[in-house]
Design a protein around this motif. Sequence first.
Motif, PDB file in Angstrom:
ATOM      1  N   PRO A 189      53.145  43.563  27.729  1.00 50.35           N
ATOM      2  CA  PRO A 189      52.881  45.199  28.012  1.00 50.35           C
ATOM      3  C   PRO A 189      51.744  45.539  28.574  1.00 50.35           C
ATOM      4  CG  PRO A 189      53.977  44.460  25.818  1.00 50.35           C
ATOM      5  CD  PRO A 189      53.255  43.209  26.230  1.00 50.35           C
ATOM      6  N   SER A 190      50.540  44.882  28.416  1.00 47.77           N
ATOM      7  CA  SER A 190      49.399  45.335  29.085  1.00 47.77           C
ATOM      8  C   SER A 190      49.449  45.308  30.653  1.00 47.77           C
ATOM      9  CB  SER A 190      48.001  44.425  28.792  1.00 47.77           C
ATOM     10  OG  SER A 190      48.254  43.112  29.025  1.00 47.77           O
ATOM     11  N   LEU A 191      50.231  44.604  31.143  1.00 49.45           N
ATOM     12  CA  LEU A 191      50.585  44.555  32.574  1.00 49.45           C
ATOM     13  C   LEU A 191      51.007  45.806  33.171  1.00 49.45           C
ATOM     14  CD1 LEU A 191      51.718  40.926  33.109  1.00 49.45           C
ATOM     15  CD2 LEU A 191      49.517  41.793  33.643  1.00 49.45           C
ATOM     16  N   PHE A 192      51.584  46.665  32.618  1.00 48.73           N
ATOM     17  CA  PHE A 192      52.007  48.104  32.984  1.00 48.73           C
ATOM     18  C   PHE A 192      51.938  48.912  31.947  1.00 48.73           C
ATOM     19  CE2 PHE A 192      55.419  45.489  30.785  1.00 48.73           C
ATOM     20  CZ  PHE A 192      56.217  46.402  29.867  1.00 48.73           C
ATOM     21  N   SER A 193      50.965  48.890  31.390  1.00 45.45           N
ATOM     22  CA  SER A 193      50.358  49.916  30.106  1.00 45.45           C
ATOM     23  C   SER A 193      49.965  51.204  30.561  1.00 45.45           C
ATOM     24  CB  SER A 193      49.359  49.484  29.249  1.00 45.45           C
ATOM     25  OG  SER A 193      48.279  49.336  30.254  1.00 45.45           O
ATOM     26  N   SER A 238      51.248  49.498  36.507  1.00 45.08           N
ATOM     27  CA  SER A 238      52.404  49.422  36.939  1.00 45.08           C
ATOM     28  C   SER A 238      52.554  49.125  38.309  1.00 45.08           C
ATOM     29  CB  SER A 238      53.071  50.677  36.402  1.00 45.08           C
ATOM     30  OG  SER A 238      53.187  50.702  35.096  1.00 45.08           O
ATOM     31  N   ILE A 239      51.829  49.892  39.267  1.00 51.06           N
ATOM     32  CA  ILE A 239      51.667  50.056  40.568  1.00 51.06           C
ATOM     33  C   ILE A 239      51.070  48.230  41.090  1.00 51.06           C
ATOM     34  CG2 ILE A 239      50.605  50.803  42.703  1.00 51.06           C
ATOM     35  CD1 ILE A 239      50.579  53.278  41.625  1.00 51.06           C
ATOM     36  N   ALA A 240      50.138  47.978  40.434  1.00 50.34           N
ATOM     37  CA  ALA A 240      49.542  46.430  40.673  1.00 50.34           C
ATOM     38  C   ALA A 240      50.567  45.445  40.471  1.00 50.34           C
ATOM     39  CB  ALA A 240      48.458  46.425  39.931  1.00 50.34           C
ATOM     40  N   LEU A 241      51.359  45.558  39.295  1.00 51.33           N
ATOM     41  CA  LEU A 241      52.372  44.738  38.935  1.00 51.33           C
ATOM     42  C   LEU A 241      53.464  44.601  39.884  1.00 51.33           C
ATOM     43  CD1 LEU A 241      53.733  42.487  37.064  1.00 51.33           C
ATOM     44  CD2 LEU A 241      54.394  44.299  35.708  1.00 51.33           C
ATOM     45  N   ALA A 242      54.029  45.776  40.418  1.00 55.01           N
ATOM     46  CA  ALA A 242      54.775  45.796  41.216  1.00 55.01           C
ATOM     47  C   ALA A 242      54.434  45.189  42.674  1.00 55.01           C
ATOM     48  CB  ALA A 242      55.338  47.401  41.494  1.00 55.01           C
TER      49      ALA A 242
END
Length: 80
Positions: A49-53, A58-62
């Motif tokens: 969850p910390s990857l899109f908190s 969220s932009i970085a993960l995408a």
Amino acid sequence: MTLRQALLGGWKNEKAGFTLFIGRAQSDPFAPPTRCRVVVSASTAQFAPSLFSNKIRSIALADYLQRAKHANCLSVGAET
């Protein structure tokens, strides 16, 4: 499931945990590529969850996922 149902509602692979949506398929071989999207369930993806908190994460993960997909497509000889 008919092709029309698959195009409208997506093709679900319950075992693998994803749904494939296909945009209007191109009949002309010289037309731009057909747009497709894959939706993966959160339980399948298992991202922390910390990857899109927040928005920037969220932009970085995408961005990371898109770059990984692009590299994978290139590695098998497919263009994106």
